[in-house]
Design a protein around this motif. Structure first.
Motif, PDB file in Angstrom:
ATOM      1  N   VAL A 147       0.836  -1.202   0.000  1.00 37.43           N
ATOM      2  CA  VAL A 147       0.000   0.000   0.000  1.00 37.43           C
ATOM      3  C   VAL A 147       0.871   1.253   0.000  1.00 37.43           C
ATOM      4  N   ASP A 148       1.999   1.206   0.738  1.00 35.55           N
ATOM      5  CA  ASP A 148       2.913   2.367   0.765  1.00 35.55           C
ATOM      6  C   ASP A 148       3.424   2.695  -0.636  1.00 35.55           C
ATOM      7  N   ALA A 150       1.968   1.940  -3.512  1.00 34.29           N
ATOM      8  CA  ALA A 150       0.858   2.496  -4.283  1.00 34.29           C
ATOM      9  C   ALA A 150       0.520   3.910  -3.824  1.00 34.29           C
ATOM     10  N   LEU A 151       0.614   4.148  -2.508  1.00 32.55           N
ATOM     11  CA  LEU A 151       0.317   5.471  -1.968  1.00 32.55           C
ATOM     12  C   LEU A 151       1.332   6.495  -2.450  1.00 32.55           C
ATOM     13  N   GLU A 428      -4.828   7.639 -10.664  1.00 34.10           N
ATOM     14  CA  GLU A 428      -4.038   7.314  -9.474  1.00 34.10           C
ATOM     15  C   GLU A 428      -4.416   8.199  -8.302  1.00 34.10           C
ATOM     16  N   LYS A 431      -7.295   7.319  -6.032  1.00 28.13           N
ATOM     17  CA  LYS A 431      -7.096   6.238  -5.065  1.00 28.13           C
ATOM     18  C   LYS A 431      -6.485   6.724  -3.757  1.00 28.13           C
ATOM     19  N   SER A 434      -8.514   6.343  -0.438  1.00 30.32           N
ATOM     20  CA  SER A 434      -8.711   4.927  -0.152  1.00 30.32           C
ATOM     21  C   SER A 434      -7.419   4.278   0.341  1.00 30.32           C
ATOM     22  N   LEU A 435      -6.300   4.615  -0.298  1.00 28.01           N
ATOM     23  CA  LEU A 435      -5.009   4.039   0.117  1.00 28.01           C
ATOM     24  C   LEU A 435      -4.609   4.522   1.503  1.00 28.01           C
ATOM     25  N   ARG A 436      -4.841   5.801   1.776  1.00 30.34           N
ATOM     26  CA  ARG A 436      -4.524   6.310   3.111  1.00 30.34           C
ATOM     27  C   ARG A 436      -5.355   5.602   4.178  1.00 30.34           C
ATOM     28  N   GLN A 438      -6.577   2.586   3.895  1.00 27.26           N
ATOM     29  CA  GLN A 438      -6.054   1.215   4.007  1.00 27.26           C
ATOM     30  C   GLN A 438      -4.799   1.178   4.874  1.00 27.26           C
ATOM     31  N   ARG A 439      -3.919   2.148   4.642  1.00 29.86           N
ATOM     32  CA  ARG A 439      -2.672   2.159   5.418  1.00 29.86           C
ATOM     33  C   ARG A 439      -2.954   2.386   6.898  1.00 29.86           C
TER      34      ARG A 439
END
Length: 594
Positions: A147-148, A150-151, A428, A431, A434-436, A438-439
């Motif tokens: 995830v990092d 992708a983030l 990108e 996202k 959502s990625l934050r 998830q992290r």
């Protein structure tokens, strides 16, 4: 909501059936009628036991609920019993929790450990051994690393959006202007292949330069994160914990010795005080009764003395026991304080290991980025030289048209690339939140897993304290309080002093065993895992207290199943009558009649 069980060759039941209803189900009968065996059959249906009847080669328990049916078959295979079928509980942790904290028969490990004053910590934390916390932490860390990455890409994309929008607008204007110039030009000359090669080179160089910008931005962020981790690591004072652990070990040894001394002194005091208090000194020595005092010989050393001197010596011994008890309490507090310091030190060491791992990974990533950046810059230099060469090869008489066509193609290629990059960056950037999220969730999960054992231990102690606060006044126990220490040692207080379990009644010890098991029941949310609680063989608890116990346990589980004798009128619930069952004792009685 009814549960029906059909039992064949399980424990002492040859054949029998019964229905459980929500609430209290009392299996009421005299000895040898299958009460405890029925509870063993329930445990078999749920997947925690396999008590095949002695002499039988096969057995079976089927459980029918409103939702579905479950069946467990038992088969004797040489010296062991093999279990097949599908029990109610399929998860190993659920079965362990049920066996320790919900199935509270006489052989329940927690109740037995309290009776025998054994170590409780391995039992009260056993479900954690099956949760495989370390593997879950490693998996969560791997997922967070993904995830990092992708983030990081999403953050890069979000930062580039304003620049890309501006670049697309500028390129669209440039294409319009070049198309107008080309249309106005009347001449066309030069080598089409060369012009196309020049346009391709310019387009490729534009893409390379965009890549260089992205790599530089990412490399800068990695350098900043690396520097921040290094600063935190440099400022983290871990130190050496060997001296602290030695101090804790010494404090524990001292506490154990103090406990042994107190127990020894109390044994001497209690025995002699009882002899004097009951006026039975003549059992141990010759006594001469006088007008003022009784004269006697000390039954330990034989020296002449009197009853008053013996009483004074016993009072001095009582004071010595009180002083040593106070010193032991101070030692216990010191052990708990040192334990907390050791745990705090371990947390700092864990953070140090995490930082070192992060620093190593960031260094590797930085090196990779620098390598890729060097390759991109080298390619940019190569393309710059190629573009210069291609320009020189274009004939001078068609230079203007060629340049316009080349610039137009180059501009269109750049525009296409910019639009494609803008579209990709927008996708990108969408996202990002959502990625934050998830992290954050993964970080919280890792933190929760790391703290899981300490939280469970604290929840267990808190649940035990809450149970004791209810049990003491409800059952009018002879002790006024009890608690579990940080090491899960059971400490009982009576008359303002720590009391040995040996000094308690059988019923009081059984209540403490149940309270300890129920503390684990609350800490591991067993009510959500297992809908049944089994209670058996509480012979040390009086009838009126059995009634209070059923009220206390009411509502703990959906189905509460207890064994009771016919004379236990205080146990009020739905009765299960085993008189129609075929049990092992029937065969034994028949053989006796023959």
């Amino acid at each position: 909501m009814s549960w029906r069980l059909d039992v064949e060759n399980v424990a002492g039941i040859r054949r029998g059936s019964a229905t459980l209803e929500p609430g209290l189900n009392a299996v009421r009968a005299s000895n040898w009628q299958g009460k405890s065996s029925f509870l063993a059959a329930i445990a078999t249906a749920l997947g925690t036991a396999s008590p095949l009847t002695e002499g039988a080669s096969e057995g079976r328990v089927s459980l029918s609920t409103d939702e579905r049916e479950y069946a467990v078959e038992l088969t004797r295979d040489g010296g062991r019993v093999r279990t097949t079928g599908e029990p109610y509980l399929s998860d190993e942790v659920d079965r362990v929790c049920a066996d320790l904290f919900a199935f509270l028969g006489e052989e329940n490990e927690v109740r037995r450990a309290v009776r025998e004053d054994d170590d409780l910590e391995p039992l009260l934390t056993r479900p954690l051994d099956f949760e495989d916390i370390d593997a879950k932490i490693a998996e969560a860390r791997r997922e967070r690393d993904r995830v990092d990455e992708a983030l990081s890409e999403a953050e890069d994309a979000a930062e580039r959006l304003p620049t890309l929008v501006s670049r697309v607008s500028g390129l669209e204007a440039e294409v319009d202007e070049l198309e107008a110039e080309l249309e106005a030009s009347a001449d066309a000359a030069g080598d089409d292949e060369t012009r196309e090669a020049l346009s391709d080179a310019r387009a490729e160089r534009s893409r390379v330069q965009s890549r260089i910008e992205r790599l530089e931005s990412t490399a800068e962020r990695v350098r900043e994160q690396l520097e921040a981790n290094r600063e935190e690591l440099d400022g983290l004072d871990v130190g050496d914990d060997e001296e602290l652990e030695r101090e804790l070990d010494e404090a524990k040894r001292e506490l154990r010795q103090q406990k042994r001394d107190i127990e020894l002194l109390r044994g001497v005091y209690d025995a002699n005080r009882r002899v004097v208090a009951e006026g039975r000194t003549e059992l141990l020595t010759d006594v001469t009764h006088g007008l003022v005092d009784d004269e006697l010989a000390c039954w330990v050393c034989g020296a002449e003395t009197d009853a008053s001197s013996v009483t004074e010596r016993l009072d001095e011994l009582a004071e010595k026991i009180e002083r040593r008890t106070a010193a032991a309490e101070a030692s216990r507090e010191r052990v708990e304080g040192l334990t907390e310091r050791v745990e705090t030190h371990e947390k700092r060491r864990q953070r140090e290991r995490e930082l070192r791992t992060d620093v190593r990974e960031l260094r590797e990533r930085r090196s990779d980025l620098e390598r890729r950046l060097g390759d991109a810059r080298e390619r940019d230099d190569e393309l710059a030289e190629r573009i210069d060469d291609l320009r020189e090869r274009i004939e001078s008489d068609s230079e203007q048209v060629t340049d316009i066509e080349s610039d137009l193609k180059y501009a269109k290629a750049r525009l296409d690339d910019a639009k494609s990059e803008l579209e990709s960056s927008e996708s990108e950037a969408e996202k990002l939140e959502s990625l934050r999220s998830q992290r954050q969730s993964l970080t919280e999960e890792i933190t929760r897993l790391r703290r899981r054992k300490q939280e469970v231990k604290k929840e267990t102690r808190d649940a035990f304290d809450a149970s004791i606060r209810e049990i003491v006044p409800l059952f009018e126990t002879g002790f006024e309080s009890a608690r579990l220490t940080s090491e899960f040692e059971l400490v009982v207080a009576r008359d303002g002093r720590e009391a040995s379990l040996d000094a308690l009644s059988e019923g009081e010890v059984e209540l403490l065993g149940l309270a300890t098991a129920l503390a684990g029941y609350e800490a591991f949310d067993v009510a959500d895992r297992v809908p049944v609680m089994l209670v058996d063989r509480l012979g040390g608890i009086a009838d009126e207290n059995l009634g209070r116990l059923t009220e206390y346990l009411s509502g703990t589980a959906t189905y509460l199943v207890m064994t009771a004798y016919p004379e236990h009128g205080a146990v009020e619930g739905r009765d299960i009558d085993p008189s129609d069952w075929s049990v092992v004792s029937d065969s034994a009685a028949a053989k006796g009649a023959e």
